[in-house]
Design an enzyme around this catalytic site. Structure first.
Site, PDB file in Angstrom:
ATOM      1  N   LYS A  22      42.076  42.090  56.931  1.00 63.68           N
ATOM      2  CA  LYS A  22      41.390  43.311  56.466  1.00 63.68           C
ATOM      3  C   LYS A  22      40.118  42.956  55.702  1.00 63.68           C
ATOM      4  O   LYS A  22      39.048  43.487  55.970  1.00 63.68           O
ATOM      5  CB  LYS A  22      42.334  44.103  55.555  1.00 63.68           C
ATOM      6  CG  LYS A  22      41.664  45.198  54.762  1.00 63.68           C
ATOM      7  CD  LYS A  22      42.627  45.943  53.879  1.00 63.68           C
ATOM      8  CE  LYS A  22      42.793  45.416  52.481  1.00 63.68           C
ATOM      9  NZ  LYS A  22      41.712  45.679  51.527  1.00 63.68           N
ATOM     10  N   ASN A  23      40.243  42.029  54.759  1.00 65.45           N
ATOM     11  CA  ASN A  23      39.110  41.760  53.880  1.00 65.45           C
ATOM     12  C   ASN A  23      37.961  41.047  54.597  1.00 65.45           C
ATOM     13  O   ASN A  23      36.828  41.087  54.133  1.00 65.45           O
ATOM     14  CB  ASN A  23      39.552  40.968  52.640  1.00 65.45           C
ATOM     15  CG  ASN A  23      40.371  41.839  51.701  1.00 65.45           C
ATOM     16  OD1 ASN A  23      40.455  43.051  51.886  1.00 65.45           O
ATOM     17  ND2 ASN A  23      40.980  41.223  50.689  1.00 65.45           N
ATOM     18  N   ARG A  92      36.652  50.809  48.367  1.00 63.51           N
ATOM     19  CA  ARG A  92      35.894  49.920  47.499  1.00 63.51           C
ATOM     20  C   ARG A  92      34.815  49.150  48.284  1.00 63.51           C
ATOM     21  O   ARG A  92      33.719  48.942  47.799  1.00 63.51           O
ATOM     22  CB  ARG A  92      36.893  48.941  46.849  1.00 63.51           C
ATOM     23  CG  ARG A  92      36.290  47.764  46.146  1.00 63.51           C
ATOM     24  CD  ARG A  92      36.303  47.917  44.660  1.00 63.51           C
ATOM     25  NE  ARG A  92      35.680  46.789  43.991  1.00 63.51           N
ATOM     26  CZ  ARG A  92      35.066  46.885  42.832  1.00 63.51           C
ATOM     27  NH1 ARG A  92      35.002  48.033  42.213  1.00 63.51           N
ATOM     28  NH2 ARG A  92      34.527  45.829  42.275  1.00 63.51           N
ATOM     29  N   CYS A 116      41.902  50.728  45.454  1.00 63.05           N
ATOM     30  CA  CYS A 116      43.176  50.750  44.736  1.00 63.05           C
ATOM     31  C   CYS A 116      42.963  50.870  43.231  1.00 63.05           C
ATOM     32  O   CYS A 116      42.046  50.250  42.680  1.00 63.05           O
ATOM     33  CB  CYS A 116      43.954  49.456  45.007  1.00 63.05           C
ATOM     34  SG  CYS A 116      44.936  49.520  46.496  1.00 63.05           S
ATOM     35  N   ARG A 121      37.675  47.610  37.597  1.00 64.68           N
ATOM     36  CA  ARG A 121      36.885  47.341  38.797  1.00 64.68           C
ATOM     37  C   ARG A 121      35.418  47.783  38.690  1.00 64.68           C
ATOM     38  O   ARG A 121      34.934  48.594  39.486  1.00 64.68           O
ATOM     39  CB  ARG A 121      37.547  47.950  40.031  1.00 64.68           C
ATOM     40  CG  ARG A 121      38.982  47.531  40.179  1.00 64.68           C
ATOM     41  CD  ARG A 121      39.557  47.866  41.515  1.00 64.68           C
ATOM     42  NE  ARG A 121      39.283  46.828  42.499  1.00 64.68           N
ATOM     43  CZ  ARG A 121      39.755  46.839  43.735  1.00 64.68           C
ATOM     44  NH1 ARG A 121      40.487  47.805  44.155  1.00 64.68           N
ATOM     45  NH2 ARG A 121      39.475  45.846  44.558  1.00 64.68           N
ATOM     46  N   PRO A 122      34.698  47.249  37.697  1.00 62.83           N
ATOM     47  CA  PRO A 122      33.277  47.599  37.598  1.00 62.83           C
ATOM     48  C   PRO A 122      32.477  46.952  38.739  1.00 62.83           C
ATOM     49  O   PRO A 122      33.007  46.108  39.463  1.00 62.83           O
ATOM     50  CB  PRO A 122      32.870  46.986  36.261  1.00 62.83           C
ATOM     51  CG  PRO A 122      33.845  45.896  36.006  1.00 62.83           C
ATOM     52  CD  PRO A 122      35.117  46.268  36.702  1.00 62.83           C
ATOM     53  N   ILE A 123      31.227  47.359  38.892  1.00 58.68           N
ATOM     54  CA  ILE A 123      30.384  46.736  39.925  1.00 58.68           C
ATOM     55  C   ILE A 123      29.131  46.119  39.305  1.00 58.68           C
ATOM     56  O   ILE A 123      28.121  45.945  39.955  1.00 58.68           O
ATOM     57  CB  ILE A 123      30.016  47.730  41.050  1.00 58.68           C
ATOM     58  CG1 ILE A 123      29.364  48.997  40.487  1.00 58.68           C
ATOM     59  CG2 ILE A 123      31.224  48.084  41.897  1.00 58.68           C
ATOM     60  CD1 ILE A 123      28.676  49.835  41.541  1.00 58.68           C
ATOM     61  N   ASP A 124      29.245  45.798  38.006  1.00 63.97           N
ATOM     62  CA  ASP A 124      28.074  45.266  37.304  1.00 63.97           C
ATOM     63  C   ASP A 124      27.545  43.974  37.942  1.00 63.97           C
ATOM     64  O   ASP A 124      26.336  43.758  38.016  1.00 63.97           O
ATOM     65  CB  ASP A 124      28.413  45.038  35.817  1.00 63.97           C
ATOM     66  CG  ASP A 124      29.637  44.158  35.627  1.00 63.97           C
ATOM     67  OD1 ASP A 124      30.625  44.336  36.369  1.00 63.97           O
ATOM     68  OD2 ASP A 124      29.614  43.273  34.756  1.00 63.97           O
ATOM     69  N   LEU A 125      28.446  43.131  38.448  1.00 60.96           N
ATOM     70  CA  LEU A 125      27.989  41.860  39.028  1.00 60.96           C
ATOM     71  C   LEU A 125      27.220  42.100  40.332  1.00 60.96           C
ATOM     72  O   LEU A 125      26.257  41.397  40.633  1.00 60.96           O
ATOM     73  CB  LEU A 125      29.179  40.923  39.295  1.00 60.96           C
ATOM     74  CG  LEU A 125      30.005  40.522  38.074  1.00 60.96           C
ATOM     75  CD1 LEU A 125      31.249  39.742  38.492  1.00 60.96           C
ATOM     76  CD2 LEU A 125      29.158  39.664  37.123  1.00 60.96           C
ATOM     77  N   ASP A 305      46.420  39.402  45.435  1.00 58.55           N
ATOM     78  CA  ASP A 305      46.943  40.297  46.474  1.00 58.55           C
ATOM     79  C   ASP A 305      48.359  39.930  46.913  1.00 58.55           C
ATOM     80  O   ASP A 305      48.957  40.643  47.726  1.00 58.55           O
ATOM     81  CB  ASP A 305      46.005  40.308  47.691  1.00 58.55           C
ATOM     82  CG  ASP A 305      44.738  41.107  47.419  1.00 58.55           C
ATOM     83  OD1 ASP A 305      44.652  41.732  46.357  1.00 58.55           O
ATOM     84  OD2 ASP A 305      43.835  41.096  48.277  1.00 58.55           O
ATOM     85  N   ILE A 327      43.439  38.667  37.330  1.00 54.30           N
ATOM     86  CA  ILE A 327      42.270  39.236  38.009  1.00 54.30           C
ATOM     87  C   ILE A 327      42.095  40.729  37.696  1.00 54.30           C
ATOM     88  O   ILE A 327      41.002  41.165  37.353  1.00 54.30           O
ATOM     89  CB  ILE A 327      42.357  39.041  39.548  1.00 54.30           C
ATOM     90  CG1 ILE A 327      42.631  37.567  39.893  1.00 54.30           C
ATOM     91  CG2 ILE A 327      41.087  39.533  40.240  1.00 54.30           C
ATOM     92  CD1 ILE A 327      41.534  36.604  39.547  1.00 54.30           C
ATOM     93  N   ARG A 397      46.716  51.424  54.422  1.00 53.79           N
ATOM     94  CA  ARG A 397      45.327  50.978  54.235  1.00 53.79           C
ATOM     95  C   ARG A 397      45.161  49.522  54.655  1.00 53.79           C
ATOM     96  O   ARG A 397      44.081  49.117  55.081  1.00 53.79           O
ATOM     97  CB  ARG A 397      44.914  51.103  52.756  1.00 53.79           C
ATOM     98  CG  ARG A 397      44.586  52.527  52.331  1.00 53.79           C
ATOM     99  CD  ARG A 397      43.967  52.525  50.933  1.00 53.79           C
ATOM    100  NE  ARG A 397      43.111  51.369  50.784  1.00 53.79           N
ATOM    101  CZ  ARG A 397      43.032  50.602  49.706  1.00 53.79           C
ATOM    102  NH1 ARG A 397      43.731  50.909  48.633  1.00 53.79           N
ATOM    103  NH2 ARG A 397      42.245  49.555  49.674  1.00 53.79           N
TER     104      ARG A 397
END
Ligand code: UD1
Length: 418
Positions: A22-23, A92, A116, A121-125, A305, A327, A397
């Site tokens: 999936k990933n 995501r 999920c 789960r920020p997206i700052d990076l 995971d 994580i 999913r």
């Protein structure tokens, strides 16, 4: 909403073949828009997240058709650069599309992503990385608006080896001027797979699988036919299922080398594991022993995971185990459900202490996220009596008809469509 009904206590027995990861597929679908030529991704799992990603590509103007298990993407007429809010919130991985849409159209609009509920789960990076490439990033409420008119390659240091941020920056970097270097990059096998497909499309990317990835921008990418790597998390889930049910399962088309952290924990402790280049044979023990400690970390460490699934195994193992989730902040939602089944677990912050019990008992449980949901299915397979797992859409999913795979191994499981 569908549910699974499971009658536990059957030892899994048989062979199973693992489909593409999936990933990987999600990152490759995002990459497909970097070219206006045709992209074919073979052996694509028909799972919820893939369907969501396809909907996003279609909303950008791509034409997508399935040919058996291959997805054919024609983005020659793609003309939109905005990810619709409803789709972006669903998944995501929509955030990786920022990098690739910017590569193709030099501008992009997205929303803060969903996925999920397992942590902040920020997206700052992601955004910091794009800004360092001289991409203008404006945050307006829930929207992110970017312009890459003046983008140029640069050396970027990630404070944490984020998988998504590494992929996003790779996708943004391939079609901009100059050299982009990602330091402290994620090393996951899915990153190597993305590099392989990008290189086949004509990109100049090297170093994936190490902490430093180098990207030399090119002017144009071409179409490609590509088969992604197989899903290590699905393979790991079925490996654990075999151990939990004291079964014997032969897992084909998998990559044991990607699962070393799991195999080395369980082999000789919870089950016997024999592997070669692309298959694994698992033979469960009458009473698996607990693994003393499992601590999740970026690859090649133990994957977050697989944390829920290995925790489920500890509930029926002999001894006490400590599970540390490094994580994601709130990735223990399966614990409350396992306790309903008779498991003995305490959680404090990022730590779960699991004392194995001789038996779990079937009851009604609720999936709160994808991998936690899979762990509840495994618990149901091992439990005495009947278990109902609600909210199967989370599991759908990332697992392709999980109940059919398990039935083929002899499990008593059925989907109830409500
Ligand atoms: C990917 C995987 C997911 C896996 C995770 C970790 C996909 C589609 N999903 O998710 O299955 O569980 O890697 O292996 O590939 N972080 C920040 N700021 C950011 C980005 C991340 O603080 O901008 C933090 C996250 O909150 C988390 C950690 O970094 O605590 C790891 O996240 P990341 O590696 O980015 O995970 P994803 O790419 O979201």
């Amino acid at each position: 909403m569908d549910k699974f009904q499971i009658n536990g206590g059957v030892a899994l027995d048989g062979e199973i073949e693992i489909y593409s990861a999936k990933n990987s597929v999600l990152a490759l679908l995002a990459a497909s828009i970097l070219t206006d030529e045709q992209v074919v991704i073979h052996s694509c799992p028909k799972i919820g997240d893939v369907y969501s990603m396809i909907k996003i590509l279609e909303s950008l103007g791509c034409r997508i058709i399935w040919q058996n298990n291959s997805v054919v993407i024609d983005s020659s007429n793609a003309d939109k650069y905005e990810i619709p809010q409803s789709y972006g919130k669903e998944i995501r991985s929509s955030i990786f599309m920022l990098g690739s849409i910017l590569g193709r159209f030099r501008k992009a609009k997205a929303v803060f992503p969903g996925g999920c509920d397992i942590g902040l789960r920020p997206i700052d990076l992601h955004l910091k990385g794009l800004r360092e490439l001289n991409i203008e990033v404006k945050e307006h409420g829930a929207n992110i608006i970017c312009s890459a008119e003046n983008a140029r390659g640069k050396k970027i240091h990630l404070d944490f080896p984020s998988v998504g941020a590494t992929e996003n920056i790779m996708l943004a970097g391939v079609l901009i001027k100059g050299k982009t270097v990602i330091c402290n990059a994620a090393k996951e096998p899915e990153i190597v797979c993305l590099q392989d497909m990008l290189c086949k499309m004509g990109a100049k990317v090297s170093g994936a699988g190490t902490g430093t990835i180098e990207i030399e921008g090119v002017k144009k990418l071409k179409g490609v036919e590509f088969t992604p790597i197989s899903d290590r998390i699905v393979a790991g889930t079925y490996l654990i299922a075999a151990a939990m049910t004291k079964g014997k399962v032969y897992i084909k088309n998998c990559r044991p080398n990607d699962l070393t952290s799991l195999i080395s924990k369980l082999n000789g402790v919870a089950c016997d594991i024999l592997s070669n280049d692309d298959s694994i044979l698992v033979k469960g023990y009458e009473r698996p022993q607990s693994v003393l400690m499992v601590e999740t970390s970026p690859y090649p460490g133990f994957p977050t995971d697989l944390q829920a699934q290995i925790l489920a195994l500890q509930t029926v193992s002999q001894g006490t185990s400590m599970i540390v989730e490094n994580i994601f902040e709130t990735r223990f939602k399966h614990v409350g459900e396992l306790i309903k089944m008779g498991a003995e677990i305490v959680v404090k912050d990022r730590y779960a202490i699991v004392r194995g019990v001789p038996k779990l008992y079937g009851t009604q449980v609720f999936a709160h996220d994808l991998r936690g949901g899979a762990a509840l299915v495994l618990a149901g397979l091992a439990a005495e009596g009947s278990t109902t797992v609600e909210n199967v859409y989370h599991i759908d999913r990332g697992y392709c008809q999980m109940e059919e795979d398990l039935k083929s191994l002899g499990a008593s499981i059925k989907r109830i469509t409500c």
